[in-house]
Design a protein around this motif. Sequence first.
Motif, PDB file in Angstrom:
ATOM      1  N   ILE A 118      -4.617  15.407   5.927  1.00 40.26           N
ATOM      2  CA  ILE A 118      -3.741  14.355   5.392  1.00 40.26           C
ATOM      3  C   ILE A 118      -2.714  13.943   6.436  1.00 40.26           C
ATOM      4  CG2 ILE A 118      -1.960  13.861   3.681  1.00 40.26           C
ATOM      5  CD1 ILE A 118      -3.608  15.584   1.702  1.00 40.26           C
ATOM      6  N   LEU A 119      -2.106  14.937   7.110  1.00 38.55           N
ATOM      7  CA  LEU A 119      -1.109  14.625   8.139  1.00 38.55           C
ATOM      8  C   LEU A 119      -1.728  13.856   9.307  1.00 38.55           C
ATOM      9  CD1 LEU A 119       0.976  17.925   8.199  1.00 38.55           C
ATOM     10  CD2 LEU A 119       1.733  15.675   7.404  1.00 38.55           C
ATOM     11  N   LEU A 120      -2.957  14.212   9.696  1.00 39.81           N
ATOM     12  CA  LEU A 120      -3.626  13.482  10.776  1.00 39.81           C
ATOM     13  C   LEU A 120      -3.917  12.043  10.362  1.00 39.81           C
ATOM     14  CD1 LEU A 120      -6.065  16.176  12.215  1.00 39.81           C
ATOM     15  CD2 LEU A 120      -4.072  15.178  13.347  1.00 39.81           C
ATOM     16  N   ASP A 121      -4.308  11.843   9.116  1.00 42.11           N
ATOM     17  CA  ASP A 121      -4.532  10.481   8.618  1.00 42.11           C
ATOM     18  C   ASP A 121      -3.239   9.680   8.642  1.00 42.11           C
ATOM     19  OD1 ASP A 121      -7.211  10.972   8.207  1.00 42.11           O
ATOM     20  OD2 ASP A 121      -7.032  11.296   6.032  1.00 42.11           O
ATOM     21  N   MET A 122      -2.144  10.322   8.216  1.00 41.00           N
ATOM     22  CA  MET A 122      -0.847   9.641   8.215  1.00 41.00           C
ATOM     23  C   MET A 122      -0.431   9.284   9.651  1.00 41.00           C
ATOM     24  SD  MET A 122       1.116  11.909   5.306  1.00 41.00           S
ATOM     25  CE  MET A 122       2.718  11.237   5.626  1.00 41.00           C
ATOM     26  N   LEU A 123      -0.671  10.227  10.582  1.00 38.93           N
ATOM     27  CA  LEU A 123      -0.332   9.982  11.980  1.00 38.93           C
ATOM     28  C   LEU A 123      -1.163   8.823  12.535  1.00 38.93           C
ATOM     29  CD1 LEU A 123       1.214  10.827  14.557  1.00 38.93           C
ATOM     30  CD2 LEU A 123      -0.660  12.430  14.994  1.00 38.93           C
ATOM     31  N   SER A 124      -2.428   8.790  12.212  1.00 38.61           N
ATOM     32  CA  SER A 124      -3.298   7.700  12.681  1.00 38.61           C
ATOM     33  C   SER A 124      -2.823   6.360  12.134  1.00 38.61           C
ATOM     34  CB  SER A 124      -4.744   7.937  12.235  1.00 38.61           C
ATOM     35  OG  SER A 124      -5.242   9.119  12.782  1.00 38.61           O
ATOM     36  N   GLU A 125      -2.482   6.338  10.864  1.00 40.64           N
ATOM     37  CA  GLU A 125      -2.004   5.099  10.246  1.00 40.64           C
ATOM     38  C   GLU A 125      -0.702   4.631  10.897  1.00 40.64           C
ATOM     39  OE1 GLU A 125      -0.694   3.483   5.825  1.00 40.64           O
ATOM     40  OE2 GLU A 125      -1.726   5.414   6.018  1.00 40.64           O
ATOM     41  N   THR A 126       0.216   5.557  11.113  1.00 42.56           N
ATOM     42  CA  THR A 126       1.506   5.217  11.725  1.00 42.56           C
ATOM     43  C   THR A 126       1.303   4.726  13.161  1.00 42.56           C
ATOM     44  OG1 THR A 126       2.554   6.917  10.376  1.00 42.56           O
ATOM     45  CG2 THR A 126       3.814   6.098  12.238  1.00 42.56           C
ATOM     46  N   THR A 127       0.412   5.377  13.886  1.00 42.30           N
ATOM     47  CA  THR A 127       0.134   4.967  15.266  1.00 42.30           C
ATOM     48  C   THR A 127      -0.457   3.567  15.288  1.00 42.30           C
ATOM     49  OG1 THR A 127      -0.261   7.281  15.859  1.00 42.30           O
ATOM     50  CG2 THR A 127      -1.077   5.618  17.383  1.00 42.30           C
ATOM     51  N   ALA A 128      -1.369   3.288  14.377  1.00 41.91           N
ATOM     52  CA  ALA A 128      -1.977   1.955  14.316  1.00 41.91           C
ATOM     53  C   ALA A 128      -0.922   0.900  13.992  1.00 41.91           C
ATOM     54  CB  ALA A 128      -3.089   1.939  13.263  1.00 41.91           C
ATOM     55  N   GLU A 129      -0.050   1.198  13.039  1.00 43.57           N
ATOM     56  CA  GLU A 129       1.031   0.256  12.696  1.00 43.57           C
ATOM     57  C   GLU A 129       1.952   0.035  13.887  1.00 43.57           C
ATOM     58  OE1 GLU A 129       3.041   1.714   9.239  1.00 43.57           O
ATOM     59  OE2 GLU A 129       1.348   1.277   7.916  1.00 43.57           O
ATOM     60  N   SER A 130       2.245   1.108  14.606  1.00 41.70           N
ATOM     61  CA  SER A 130       3.118   1.013  15.775  1.00 41.70           C
ATOM     62  C   SER A 130       2.493   0.107  16.825  1.00 41.70           C
ATOM     63  CB  SER A 130       3.371   2.408  16.336  1.00 41.70           C
ATOM     64  OG  SER A 130       4.020   2.341  17.566  1.00 41.70           O
ATOM     65  N   HIS A 131       1.204   0.260  17.071  1.00 42.68           N
ATOM     66  CA  HIS A 131       0.519  -0.587  18.055  1.00 42.68           C
ATOM     67  C   HIS A 131       0.535  -2.054  17.615  1.00 42.68           C
ATOM     68  CE1 HIS A 131      -0.892   2.374  20.913  1.00 42.68           C
ATOM     69  NE2 HIS A 131      -1.380   3.141  19.928  1.00 42.68           N
ATOM     70  N   LEU A 132       0.346  -2.299  16.318  1.00 41.40           N
ATOM     71  CA  LEU A 132       0.401  -3.672  15.817  1.00 41.40           C
ATOM     72  C   LEU A 132       1.785  -4.280  16.019  1.00 41.40           C
ATOM     73  CD1 LEU A 132      -1.674  -3.496  12.497  1.00 41.40           C
ATOM     74  CD2 LEU A 132      -2.247  -4.740  14.590  1.00 41.40           C
ATOM     75  N   LEU A 133       2.811  -3.487  15.711  1.00 34.48           N
ATOM     76  CA  LEU A 133       4.184  -3.979  15.881  1.00 34.48           C
ATOM     77  C   LEU A 133       4.491  -4.258  17.352  1.00 34.48           C
ATOM     78  CD1 LEU A 133       6.137  -1.770  13.320  1.00 34.48           C
ATOM     79  CD2 LEU A 133       5.598  -4.209  13.142  1.00 34.48           C
ATOM     80  N   GLU A 134       3.984  -3.380  18.237  1.00 29.73           N
ATOM     81  CA  GLU A 134       4.199  -3.602  19.669  1.00 29.73           C
ATOM     82  C   GLU A 134       3.527  -4.894  20.119  1.00 29.73           C
ATOM     83  OE1 GLU A 134       2.844  -0.122  21.772  1.00 29.73           O
ATOM     84  OE2 GLU A 134       4.584   1.072  21.153  1.00 29.73           O
ATOM     85  N   LYS A 135       2.317  -5.148  19.626  1.00 28.14           N
ATOM     86  CA  LYS A 135       1.601  -6.382  19.984  1.00 28.14           C
ATOM     87  C   LYS A 135       2.352  -7.609  19.461  1.00 28.14           C
ATOM     88  CE  LYS A 135      -3.142  -4.895  20.454  1.00 28.14           C
ATOM     89  NZ  LYS A 135      -4.529  -5.043  19.992  1.00 28.14           N
ATOM     90  N   GLU A 136       2.840  -7.534  18.233  1.00 27.63           N
ATOM     91  CA  GLU A 136       3.606  -8.646  17.657  1.00 27.63           C
ATOM     92  C   GLU A 136       4.870  -8.901  18.485  1.00 27.63           C
ATOM     93  OE1 GLU A 136       4.427  -8.200  13.485  1.00 27.63           O
ATOM     94  OE2 GLU A 136       2.303  -7.997  12.998  1.00 27.63           O
ATOM     95  N   LEU A 137       5.537  -7.798  18.896  1.00 29.96           N
ATOM     96  CA  LEU A 137       6.752  -7.930  19.701  1.00 29.96           C
ATOM     97  C   LEU A 137       6.443  -8.588  21.040  1.00 29.96           C
ATOM     98  CD1 LEU A 137       9.791  -7.330  19.925  1.00 29.96           C
ATOM     99  CD2 LEU A 137       9.180  -5.083  20.828  1.00 29.96           C
TER     100      LEU A 137
END
Length: 148
Positions: A118-137
Amino acid sequence: MATHPREVISGGCRCRYCHSKTKMPLFGNTFSPKKTPPRKSASLSNLHTLDRSTREIELGLEYGAPAMNIGGQSLKFEEGQWVAESGGNVPGKEVQRLKKRNLQLEEENNLLRLKIDILLDMLSETTAESHLLEKELEEVKNQSRRKK
């Protein structure tokens, strides 16, 4: 010359060995075995049709737990499992306690593995969101640079 001892004594043999019907001559078959008597029934009682409680009431039988002795190790059947009573290096009760503890640890291990997943899934989701936010920025920065 006589081939059988009785031929010498009485002048002729009349023994069962020489005149039985079980001889098998070279030509023809005079073998006729005796018919076997019919078998008796396996059980003449109806005890096998009664359930355990009725048998105990009728016959006064009290069954204890099944037990056996194999190679100096005494085993008793309790709660659906064979339990060692005596002998061996480790007492039977200790083995049962260790098996129970082992089962608890395996369950705890499975729970911890689930939590890690579960924690690895949460980490993957957070990392993906972070990459999306970086691209938007980056896109916003690029657009602001283009306007200037």
